[in-house]
Design a protein around this motif. Structure first.
Motif, short mmCIF file in Angstrom:
data_model
loop_
_atom_site.label_atom_id
_atom_site.label_comp_id
_atom_site.label_asym_id
_atom_site.label_seq_id
_atom_site.Cartn_x
_atom_site.Cartn_y
_atom_site.Cartn_z
N LEU A 1 -7.57 105.79 22.92
CA LEU A 1 -6.95 104.49 22.62
C LEU A 1 -7.68 103.91 21.41
O LEU A 1 -8.91 103.93 21.36
CB LEU A 1 -7.08 103.56 23.83
CG LEU A 1 -6.03 102.48 24.07
CD1 LEU A 1 -4.65 103.11 24.27
CD2 LEU A 1 -6.40 101.64 25.28
N ARG A 2 -6.91 103.41 20.42
CA ARG A 2 -7.53 102.96 19.18
C ARG A 2 -7.02 101.58 18.78
O ARG A 2 -5.87 101.42 18.36
CB ARG A 2 -7.24 103.96 18.06
CG ARG A 2 -7.92 103.66 16.73
CD ARG A 2 -7.38 104.55 15.62
NE ARG A 2 -7.57 105.94 15.93
CZ ARG A 2 -8.67 106.65 15.60
NH1 ARG A 2 -9.65 106.05 14.95
NH2 ARG A 2 -8.77 107.92 15.91
N ASP A 3 -7.85 100.55 18.96
CA ASP A 3 -7.61 99.22 18.41
C ASP A 3 -6.22 98.68 18.78
O ASP A 3 -5.47 98.22 17.92
CB ASP A 3 -7.76 99.25 16.89
CG ASP A 3 -7.93 97.86 16.30
OD1 ASP A 3 -8.51 96.99 16.98
OD2 ASP A 3 -7.46 97.63 15.17
N VAL A 4 -5.89 98.70 20.07
CA VAL A 4 -4.57 98.28 20.54
C VAL A 4 -4.59 96.79 20.89
O VAL A 4 -5.47 96.32 21.62
CB VAL A 4 -4.12 99.11 21.76
CG1 VAL A 4 -2.85 98.52 22.39
CG2 VAL A 4 -3.88 100.55 21.35
N SER A 5 -3.60 96.05 20.38
CA SER A 5 -3.45 94.62 20.67
C SER A 5 -1.99 94.31 20.97
O SER A 5 -1.09 94.86 20.33
CB SER A 5 -3.90 93.77 19.48
OG SER A 5 -5.24 94.00 19.14
N PHE A 6 -1.75 93.45 21.95
CA PHE A 6 -0.41 92.94 22.21
C PHE A 6 -0.50 91.78 23.21
O PHE A 6 -1.51 91.60 23.88
CB PHE A 6 0.53 94.03 22.75
CG PHE A 6 0.15 94.60 24.09
CD1 PHE A 6 0.67 94.07 25.26
CD2 PHE A 6 -0.72 95.67 24.18
CE1 PHE A 6 0.32 94.59 26.50
CE2 PHE A 6 -1.08 96.20 25.41
CZ PHE A 6 -0.56 95.67 26.57
N ASP A 7 0.58 90.99 23.29
CA ASP A 7 0.68 89.89 24.24
C ASP A 7 1.86 90.14 25.17
O ASP A 7 2.87 90.72 24.76
CB ASP A 7 0.92 88.56 23.52
CG ASP A 7 -0.29 88.09 22.73
OD1 ASP A 7 -1.42 88.45 23.11
OD2 ASP A 7 -0.09 87.36 21.74
N VAL A 8 1.74 89.65 26.40
CA VAL A 8 2.84 89.66 27.36
C VAL A 8 3.18 88.21 27.67
O VAL A 8 2.36 87.48 28.21
CB VAL A 8 2.46 90.41 28.65
CG1 VAL A 8 3.63 90.36 29.64
CG2 VAL A 8 2.08 91.85 28.34
N THR B 1 6.13 97.29 23.08
CA THR B 1 5.02 97.81 22.30
C THR B 1 5.09 99.34 22.35
O THR B 1 5.19 99.92 23.43
CB THR B 1 3.66 97.35 22.86
OG1 THR B 1 3.57 95.92 22.75
CG2 THR B 1 2.51 97.99 22.12
N VAL B 2 5.08 99.96 21.18
CA VAL B 2 5.20 101.43 21.08
C VAL B 2 3.83 102.02 20.78
O VAL B 2 3.15 101.60 19.83
CB VAL B 2 6.20 101.84 19.99
CG1 VAL B 2 6.36 103.36 19.96
CG2 VAL B 2 7.56 101.16 20.20
N LEU B 3 3.42 102.98 21.61
CA LEU B 3 2.15 103.67 21.41
C LEU B 3 2.40 105.12 21.00
O LEU B 3 3.32 105.77 21.51
CB LEU B 3 1.31 103.65 22.69
CG LEU B 3 0.86 102.29 23.22
CD1 LEU B 3 0.05 102.46 24.49
CD2 LEU B 3 0.05 101.52 22.18
N ARG B 4 1.54 105.62 20.11
CA ARG B 4 1.58 107.05 19.75
C ARG B 4 0.17 107.49 19.39
O ARG B 4 -0.51 106.85 18.58
CB ARG B 4 2.52 107.29 18.56
CG ARG B 4 2.67 108.77 18.21
CD ARG B 4 3.72 108.98 17.14
NE ARG B 4 3.31 108.33 15.89
CZ ARG B 4 4.16 107.83 15.00
NH1 ARG B 4 5.45 107.85 15.23
NH2 ARG B 4 3.69 107.28 13.89
N ASP B 5 -0.28 108.55 20.04
CA ASP B 5 -1.63 109.09 19.79
C ASP B 5 -2.70 108.02 19.92
O ASP B 5 -3.66 107.97 19.15
CB ASP B 5 -1.71 109.74 18.40
CG ASP B 5 -0.76 110.92 18.26
OD1 ASP B 5 -0.52 111.60 19.28
OD2 ASP B 5 -0.25 111.15 17.15
N GLY B 6 -2.51 107.12 20.91
CA GLY B 6 -3.53 106.11 21.20
C GLY B 6 -3.46 104.86 20.36
O GLY B 6 -4.28 103.96 20.53
#
Length: 243
Positions: A26-33, A229-234
């Motif tokens: 996981l690399r520097d992921v940010s999001f709000d719900v 939120t779309v994740l790919r390769d962390g």
């Protein structure tokens, strides 16, 4: 109010990373719900979805530098196992976490039955509470039926109702909305069962609480979610918000 733009997010994730040995999962992921919303977490296997869920559940400690807020309050990281329940989060994993040999009532009220210091259990009161919870979501189940006799769809719906009841326990104490995380809940359900599940999810958000819907199926995510939120390769590689 659900969906109010000025309301604080129920969950804010900032700069979460996780390294296993030399591999960055996981690399520097940010999001709000947002409160009262369904937030999609979309990505293929290996995208980092499971790692993120395990950090929120307290099974993994994130790398330094990340932060978490729940209903506007800072949350210390790493979370300890079980902290999520105190905050007002509940998880429904693919295996659902139900005990097949127990009844619908016993599975639905498991947290209440196994916590606290009550000198005895009033089964009449527990039965009434179970029936009220099932009726709230128009789920036609016999509270005294064993779970191993239910259909896969009924089991999935029961697990979600139980998760909602858990966050409502926290809400009764804090007065703040909760968050249900559904981790790939649909792969083994027929189309009719998926629609029942989606209806239940919408009922949860109408109460003001929120749902994170985790999947690799873009069609399902597009149908049920308010934002994605779309994740790919962390890494977070995209987001979509519906107006």
């Amino acid at each position: 109010m659900p969906g109010a733009p000025s309301a604080l997010p129920v969950l804010s994730v900032r700069h979460l990373s996780k390294t296993f040995g030399g591999a960055r999962a996981l690399r520097d992921v940010s999001f709000d719900v947002r409160r009262g919303s369904v937030h999609g977490l979309l990505g293929k296997n290996g995208s980092g979805k499971s790692t993120l869920v395990k950090i929120l559940a307290g099974f993994h400690a994130p790398d330094e530098g990340g932060s978490l807020q729940f209903n506007g309050e800072d949350v210390s990281l790493p979370l300890k196992p079980g902290d999520f329940r105190r905050l007002g989060m509940a998880f429904v994993h693919q295996n659902l976490g139900l005990v097949p040999s127990l009844t619908v009532l016993e599975n639905l009220r498991l947290v209440q039955l196994t916590s606290g210091n009550r000198p005895f259990i009033s089964w009449g009161e527990e039965l009434a509470a179970a029936r009220a919870a099932l009726a709230r979501f128009e789920l036609d189940l016999d509270p005294e039926e064993r779970v191993d006799r239910l259909t896969p769809v009924q089991r999935a719906l029961l697990a979600i109702v139980r998760a909602f009841e858990e966050i409502e326990l926290s809400r009764a104490v804090t007065g703040k909305p909760g968050l249900v995380l559904l981790d790939e809940p649909t792969p083994f359900l027929p189309a009719s069962g998926v629609e029942q599940l989606f209806s239940l999810v919408r009922s949860i958000t109408r109460s003001g609480s929120s749902v994170i819907f985790i999947s690799h199926d873009i069609d399902e995510v597009m149908e049920i979610t308010d934002e994605i939120t779309v994740l790919r390769d962390g890494e977070r590689v995209g987001e979509l918000k519906r107006e």
